[in-house]
Design a protein around this motif. Structure first.
Motif, PDB file in Angstrom:
ATOM      1  N   MET A  59       0.127  -3.516  -2.588  1.00  0.00           N
ATOM      2  CA  MET A  59      -0.280  -2.334  -1.819  1.00  0.00           C
ATOM      3  C   MET A  59       0.523  -1.110  -2.271  1.00  0.00           C
ATOM      4  SD  MET A  59      -0.052  -1.752   2.263  1.00  0.00           S
ATOM      5  CE  MET A  59      -0.800  -3.291   2.696  1.00  0.00           C
ATOM      6  N   SER A  60      -0.135  -0.005  -2.413  1.00  0.00           N
ATOM      7  CA  SER A  60       0.543   1.213  -2.832  1.00  0.00           C
ATOM      8  C   SER A  60       1.479   1.704  -1.737  1.00  0.00           C
ATOM      9  CB  SER A  60      -0.509   2.276  -3.142  1.00  0.00           C
ATOM     10  OG  SER A  60       0.016   3.541  -3.021  1.00  0.00           O
ATOM     11  N   THR A  61       2.594   2.267  -2.122  1.00  0.00           N
ATOM     12  CA  THR A  61       3.543   2.721  -1.104  1.00  0.00           C
ATOM     13  C   THR A  61       3.304   4.192  -0.734  1.00  0.00           C
ATOM     14  OG1 THR A  61       5.102   3.202  -2.853  1.00  0.00           O
ATOM     15  CG2 THR A  61       5.344   1.086  -1.722  1.00  0.00           C
ATOM     16  N   ASN A  98      -4.316   3.914   3.422  1.00  0.00           N
ATOM     17  CA  ASN A  98      -4.190   2.504   3.802  1.00  0.00           C
ATOM     18  C   ASN A  98      -4.456   2.297   5.292  1.00  0.00           C
ATOM     19  OD1 ASN A  98      -3.658   1.211   1.352  1.00  0.00           O
ATOM     20  ND2 ASN A  98      -1.546   1.928   1.382  1.00  0.00           N
ATOM     21  N   SER A 147      -8.110  -8.290   2.464  1.00  0.00           N
ATOM     22  CA  SER A 147      -7.692  -6.941   2.850  1.00  0.00           C
ATOM     23  C   SER A 147      -6.346  -6.894   3.566  1.00  0.00           C
ATOM     24  CB  SER A 147      -8.747  -6.321   3.766  1.00  0.00           C
ATOM     25  OG  SER A 147      -9.988  -6.341   3.146  1.00  0.00           O
ATOM     26  N   PHE A 148      -6.076  -7.886   4.423  1.00  0.00           N
ATOM     27  CA  PHE A 148      -4.839  -7.851   5.203  1.00  0.00           C
ATOM     28  C   PHE A 148      -3.727  -8.701   4.570  1.00  0.00           C
ATOM     29  CE2 PHE A 148      -7.029  -6.801   9.533  1.00  0.00           C
ATOM     30  CZ  PHE A 148      -7.091  -5.477   9.160  1.00  0.00           C
ATOM     31  N   HIS A 179      -3.725  -9.728   1.274  1.00  0.00           N
ATOM     32  CA  HIS A 179      -3.599  -9.392  -0.160  1.00  0.00           C
ATOM     33  C   HIS A 179      -3.557 -10.639  -1.042  1.00  0.00           C
ATOM     34  CE1 HIS A 179      -2.463  -5.801   1.968  1.00  0.00           C
ATOM     35  NE2 HIS A 179      -1.310  -6.324   2.329  1.00  0.00           N
ATOM     36  N   GLN A 209      -3.361 -10.442  -4.881  1.00  0.00           N
ATOM     37  CA  GLN A 209      -2.118 -10.177  -5.625  1.00  0.00           C
ATOM     38  C   GLN A 209      -1.380 -11.458  -6.002  1.00  0.00           C
ATOM     39  OE1 GLN A 209       0.225  -7.604  -3.178  1.00  0.00           O
ATOM     40  NE2 GLN A 209      -1.106  -5.835  -3.488  1.00  0.00           N
TER      41      GLN A 209
END
Lengths: 91, 189
Positions: A1-3, A9, A57-58, A60, A63
């Motif tokens: 997830m991007s910070t 988000n 989605s929640f 991840h 990844q």
């Protein structure tokens, strides 16, 4: 997830939860209006879709392969570095 | 130790933590799969009319909302927004506790109908599935409480979002399990 993309988000969270609510309503309607195998299939696929949405989605889950790959290359590169150092010492 | 090596070690540790948690989650999901499948062996595909549909739907909606707040806590943690992390963790815990009260109410209702007594086939399924799930919710609340406290007293490094991420992943597992339990217990007919 991007910070960095906080608002993006957070917005994604609302979209996901809306999709989950719609699917839950579909499940409830399937239980009331459908019967037999069609009902079972409807409930199965809507439940499966909800689980996939949460996992992707929640949680991840996408990844995970990246994490394993990073771990693998981290271990391999560490061993390669150690072997290089040993060879340099021998030389 | 140089900063680069420190960062590499931190990434390695984070990847290791994530993989470990996922292995645990997969093993736990297999447990729920076994329990859910037992429902079909014990009671087939029918559901007694005594089951409270409104309560089942309410519990589902509660867990979905708690998933959103847990996700928001994770996003806030990655953006180092402590206030938002604490607020969303607290809301998630409160919703989790309301969920447990709902399950207790469900058990109370179930005990008043013969078909859902724990000694009857459907009652066995109902109490086992909701009981195991409620235990997971309880452990989730305790884990959230620990992370909430550690975040509140600054015991967690603001650059380290793993504790919040890990506990939130656990909470989502509870949600995924309920996604399977809800239609299995309440909706099939």
């Amino acid at each position: 997830m991007s910070t960095n993309n906080l608002s993006k988000n957070l917005q994604k969270g609302w979209v996901v939860i809306l999709a989950l609510f719609i699917l839950t309503m579909f499940e409830f309607a399937a239980a009331v209006f459908l019967e037999g195998k069609i009902q079972i299939l409807g409930l199965f696929f809507s439940g499966l879709l909800k689980a996939i949405i949460i996992l992707q989605s929640f949680m991840h889950i996408g990844q995970l392969s990246k994490n394993i790959s990073n771990l693998w290359w981290g271990i391999v590169l560490t061993f390669e570095d150690e072997e290089d150092e040993e060879e340099e010492e021998e030389d | 130790m140089t900063t680069e090596i420190k960062n590499n070690l931190r990434d390695f540790e984070l990847n290791l933590n994530r993989l470990g948690l996922w292995l645990f989650i997969v093993s736990d999901i297999s447990f729920f799969v076994a329990l859910v499948s037992s429902r079909f062996f014990i009671y087939g595909t029918s559901t007694p009319s005594e089951i409270n549909q409104i309560l089942g739907l309410s519990l589902t909606v509660l867990l979905l909302i708690s998933s959103l707040t847990a996700y928001r806590a994770e996003v806030a943690s990655m953006n180092q927004n402590k206030k938002m992390v604490l607020k969303n963790l607290l809301i998630t815990m409160i919703i989790g506790m309301i969920f447990l009260v709902g399950v207790a109410f469900e058990w109370n209702v179930a005990l008043h109908h013969e078909v859902t007594w724990p000694s009857k086939p459907f009652g066995t399924v109902l109490f086992t599935l909701t009981g195991v799930h409620a235990f997971h919710v309880l452990t989730g609340i305790l884990a959230l409480l620990i992370v909430f406290y550690l975040t509140a007293v600054d015991k967690i490094d603001s650059n380290n979002s793993w504790p919040v991420e890990g506990v939130v992943k656990w909470w989502h597992l509870v949600d995924v399990a309920w996604v399977a339990i809800y239609p299995t217990l309440y909706l099939l007919s």
